[in-house]
Motif scaffolding. Structure first.
Motif, short mmCIF file in Angstrom:
data_model
loop_
_atom_site.label_atom_id
_atom_site.label_comp_id
_atom_site.label_asym_id
_atom_site.label_seq_id
_atom_site.Cartn_x
_atom_site.Cartn_y
_atom_site.Cartn_z
N GLU A 26 5.27 -21.46 0.98
CA GLU A 26 5.31 -22.22 2.24
C GLU A 26 6.18 -23.46 2.11
OE1 GLU A 26 2.13 -23.89 5.55
OE2 GLU A 26 1.69 -24.22 3.43
N LYS A 27 6.12 -24.11 0.95
CA LYS A 27 6.91 -25.33 0.73
C LYS A 27 8.42 -25.07 0.91
CE LYS A 27 3.86 -27.96 -2.35
NZ LYS A 27 2.98 -27.21 -3.27
N LEU A 28 8.84 -23.85 0.58
CA LEU A 28 10.27 -23.50 0.67
C LEU A 28 10.59 -22.70 1.94
CD1 LEU A 28 10.70 -22.51 -3.09
CD2 LEU A 28 11.66 -24.53 -1.98
N ASP A 29 9.60 -22.52 2.81
CA ASP A 29 9.79 -21.76 4.05
C ASP A 29 10.33 -20.35 3.76
OD1 ASP A 29 9.68 -21.22 6.75
OD2 ASP A 29 11.53 -22.27 7.25
N LEU A 30 9.69 -19.67 2.82
CA LEU A 30 10.11 -18.31 2.45
C LEU A 30 9.37 -17.27 3.29
CD1 LEU A 30 9.99 -18.67 -1.45
CD2 LEU A 30 11.95 -19.04 0.07
N ARG A 31 10.03 -16.15 3.54
CA ARG A 31 9.40 -15.01 4.20
C ARG A 31 8.75 -14.16 3.09
NH1 ARG A 31 8.54 -13.72 9.41
NH2 ARG A 31 10.62 -14.42 10.02
N MET A 32 7.43 -14.28 2.92
CA MET A 32 6.73 -13.59 1.84
C MET A 32 5.46 -12.92 2.35
SD MET A 32 8.24 -13.83 -1.17
CE MET A 32 9.73 -14.69 -1.74
N ILE A 33 5.10 -11.83 1.66
CA ILE A 33 3.89 -11.07 2.00
C ILE A 33 3.09 -10.89 0.72
CG2 ILE A 33 3.02 -8.97 3.11
CD1 ILE A 33 5.99 -8.46 3.98
N ALA A 34 1.78 -11.14 0.76
CA ALA A 34 0.96 -10.99 -0.45
C ALA A 34 -0.48 -10.71 -0.07
CB ALA A 34 1.05 -12.27 -1.30
N GLY A 35 -1.22 -10.25 -1.07
CA GLY A 35 -2.65 -10.01 -0.87
C GLY A 35 -3.42 -10.04 -2.17
N LYS A 36 -4.70 -10.33 -2.04
CA LYS A 36 -5.65 -10.31 -3.15
C LYS A 36 -5.99 -8.85 -3.48
CE LYS A 36 -10.31 -9.97 -3.09
NZ LYS A 36 -10.70 -9.60 -4.45
N VAL A 37 -5.93 -8.50 -4.74
CA VAL A 37 -6.31 -7.14 -5.15
C VAL A 37 -7.79 -6.90 -4.88
CG1 VAL A 37 -6.72 -5.73 -7.22
CG2 VAL A 37 -4.47 -6.72 -6.82
N MET A 38 -8.08 -5.71 -4.33
CA MET A 38 -9.46 -5.25 -4.13
C MET A 38 -9.73 -4.21 -5.21
SD MET A 38 -9.08 -4.80 0.02
CE MET A 38 -10.82 -4.69 0.49
N MET A 39 -10.77 -4.42 -6.03
CA MET A 39 -10.99 -3.55 -7.19
C MET A 39 -12.46 -3.66 -7.62
SD MET A 39 -8.63 -3.41 -10.63
CE MET A 39 -8.73 -5.12 -11.10
N ASP A 40 -13.26 -2.63 -7.27
CA ASP A 40 -14.70 -2.76 -7.54
C ASP A 40 -15.26 -1.70 -8.48
OD1 ASP A 40 -14.55 -0.65 -5.73
OD2 ASP A 40 -16.24 -1.33 -4.50
N ARG A 41 -14.36 -0.98 -9.19
CA ARG A 41 -14.84 -0.04 -10.21
C ARG A 41 -13.71 0.33 -11.17
NH1 ARG A 41 -15.38 6.09 -7.71
NH2 ARG A 41 -13.41 6.14 -6.58
N THR B 45 12.63 -12.15 0.01
CA THR B 45 11.35 -11.64 0.53
C THR B 45 10.78 -10.67 -0.48
OG1 THR B 45 11.95 -11.89 2.87
CG2 THR B 45 10.25 -10.27 2.37
N ALA B 46 9.47 -10.76 -0.71
CA ALA B 46 8.80 -9.82 -1.61
C ALA B 46 7.43 -9.47 -1.06
CB ALA B 46 8.67 -10.41 -3.01
N LEU B 47 7.00 -8.24 -1.34
CA LEU B 47 5.65 -7.77 -1.04
C LEU B 47 4.90 -7.81 -2.37
CD1 LEU B 47 3.55 -6.48 0.86
CD2 LEU B 47 4.61 -4.27 0.40
N VAL B 48 3.93 -8.74 -2.46
CA VAL B 48 3.41 -9.19 -3.75
C VAL B 48 1.92 -8.86 -3.92
CG1 VAL B 48 3.08 -11.23 -5.22
CG2 VAL B 48 5.08 -11.09 -3.70
N PHE B 49 1.58 -8.26 -5.06
CA PHE B 49 0.18 -8.11 -5.46
C PHE B 49 -0.27 -9.40 -6.14
CE2 PHE B 49 0.65 -3.77 -4.58
CZ PHE B 49 -0.50 -3.04 -4.85
N GLY B 50 -1.38 -9.97 -5.68
CA GLY B 50 -2.03 -11.03 -6.44
C GLY B 50 -2.93 -10.40 -7.50
N SER B 51 -3.87 -11.18 -8.03
CA SER B 51 -4.94 -10.61 -8.87
C SER B 51 -6.16 -10.47 -7.97
CB SER B 51 -5.23 -11.54 -10.04
OG SER B 51 -5.82 -12.74 -9.58
#
Length: 434
Positions: free
Chosen positions: A153-168, A133-139
């Motif tokens: 999802e293909k491997l049925d992994l317990r994962m957490i991730a999100g799209k980076v929010m960055m506006d300046r 399991t990992a808590l993952v930053f996307g871009s």
């Protein structure tokens, strides 16, 4: 689906509590000749082989490992998917490092094919290193998260991730807007959050790269979807701390910026926290927030030493993070090697059982997933590892001298790396074999 029941026999060790709260002896269970029984992706029994074997049906498949230790899968509470291609980049501290290496590397994720290729490499590396399991930053690009979740999802992994929010305060080619980050995050939440074993994390990169408008909308997402995660960075580097004070002069300090925008809570994980003060630790604990301790990157980028005893004093949830690419290894064993040294430099001890806790149950508690992962208790997901005592000639020789499980565990964390992980299981499925 046919019912699948399998058993695994080896030495077995898992954390059941935080050694800082209950003492070392009461913090773990160890079975020198143990048996783990898995039914349909969940653990159904754990105990001494001599006691459990008689209760099993005669035709059950039992895998017996010699010279090996079964532990729960490792949990990485802070890591960056798009930085896989720049891990081990030379010679900068945080803010220069972001501009010189990180932002150009992350820009490549505008390309869907690139995002898919790196997501595949990234997940293979996690599993090779025993991280289930990992808590993952996307871009900043939604396709980085889509590619990651599709592969997980293909491997049925317990994962957490999100799209980076960055506006300046980032290159034009890598910024979104407050509104676009809100809409893109919302679309990803609707598509992925709660699908299989996947969860979404609202992900403002850190306070300096988000306007007040963007931080407001990040808080709004958390109020709209109550079981979302939130991940960001805090107090990693002294220059960064000063910069936050300049950008948000009305706030009391770095943590107060996030507090003001209602980003603290039971599923909020703040990476680093090297320069937190007592009051900030107390506030994090009070709100149920957690910190990801990232020793490898804190040393590599010259950021400082995390004060684990202060966090323990406030009963603050702490997980472990590799922080690739500021960190230089996907291996939580190697990360614990560095964590031990970070404590030594502060005149503090890090017992091998506290280390095991940080890499497993501590991470699960930081993520509020201790009912599902982080231990080998019956009823939890069958995410576990097989660590090989003979993975390298030196490890094999050294462990023959070991007189206790404490010594064995410490040597695994000092000399061990990806080679030590013989097999990784997620939801009862073999997802990596060395």
């Amino acid at each position: 689906m046919p019912l699948t029941r399998k058993a695994y026999r080896a030495a077995i060790l898992h954390s059941i509590a935080d050694p800082a709260e209950v003492g070392i002896e009461a913090s773990y269970e160890y079975f020198e000749d143990g048996l783990l029984v898995v039914d349909n992706g969940q653990i159904s029994a754990l105990g001494h082989a001599s006691e459990l074997l008689a209760s099993l049906p005669a035709d059950i498949e039992i895998t017996h490992y010699q010279d090996a230790l079964i532990t729960p899968g490792f949990i990485d509470t802070h890591i960056h998917l798009p930085q896989t291609g720049m891990v081990g980049a030379y010679g900068e501290q945080l803010l220069d490092w972001l501009n010189t290496y990180t932002f150009p590397c992350e820009s490549q994720f505008a390309d869907q094919a690139h995002a898919e290729e790196v997501a595949g490499i990234f997940i293979k590396e996690l599993l090779r290193n025993g991280t289930t399991t990992a808590l993952v930053f996307g871009s900043v690009h939604p396709q980085s998260v889509n590619a990651f979740f599709e592969a997980a999802e293909k491997l049925d992994l317990r994962m957490i991730a999100g799209k980076v929010m960055m506006d300046r305060n980032a290159p034009d080619y890598l910024t979104d807007t407050a509104e676009s980050s809100y809409l893109e995050s919302k679309a990803l939440i609707e598509r992925w959050h709660g699908k299989g074993r996947l969860h979404y994390a609202v992900t403002p990169r850190f306070a300096p790269t988000s306007t007040p408008e963007q931080l407001t909308l990040a808080g709004q997402l958390l109020s709209e979807y109550p079981d979302l995660y939130m991940q960001t960075h805090i107090s990693e580097n002294l220059q960064e701390v000063e910069w936050v004070k300049e950008l948000f002069p009305k706030r009391k300090g770095y943590l107060d910026v996030y507090d003001h925008y209602q980003l603290l809570g039971e599923r909020s994980v703040f990476a680093h926290g090297v320069h937190l003060c007592d009051d900030e630790c107390a506030r994090l604990a009070q709100t149920g927030s957690a910190v990801a301790f990232c020793p490898t990157s804190n040393l590599f980028l010259g950021s400082g030493l995390f004060n684990l005893p202060m966090a323990e004093k406030h009963k603050l949830n702490v997980g472990l993070g590799t922080d690739v690419g500021g960190g230089t290894s996907f291996s939580l064993l190697q990360t614990l090697n560095e964590a031990y040294k970070v404590m030594q430099l502060q005149g503090a001890r890090l017992s091998p059982f506290k280390s095991l806790y940080l890499a497993t149950l501590g991470g699960a508690r930081a993520l509020r997933l201790e009912e599902r992962i982080g231990t080998l208790q019956p009823g939890t997901d069958a995410d576990f590892l097989v660590l090989d005592y003979n993975a390298t000639p030196l490890l094999s020789y050294r462990l023959k001298q070991s007189k206790s499980i404490a010594e064995t565990l410490f040597v695994l964390m000092t000399l061990g790396d990806d080679r030590t992980v013989a097999q990784t299981y997620a939801a009862g499925n073999l997802v990596h074999q060395r």
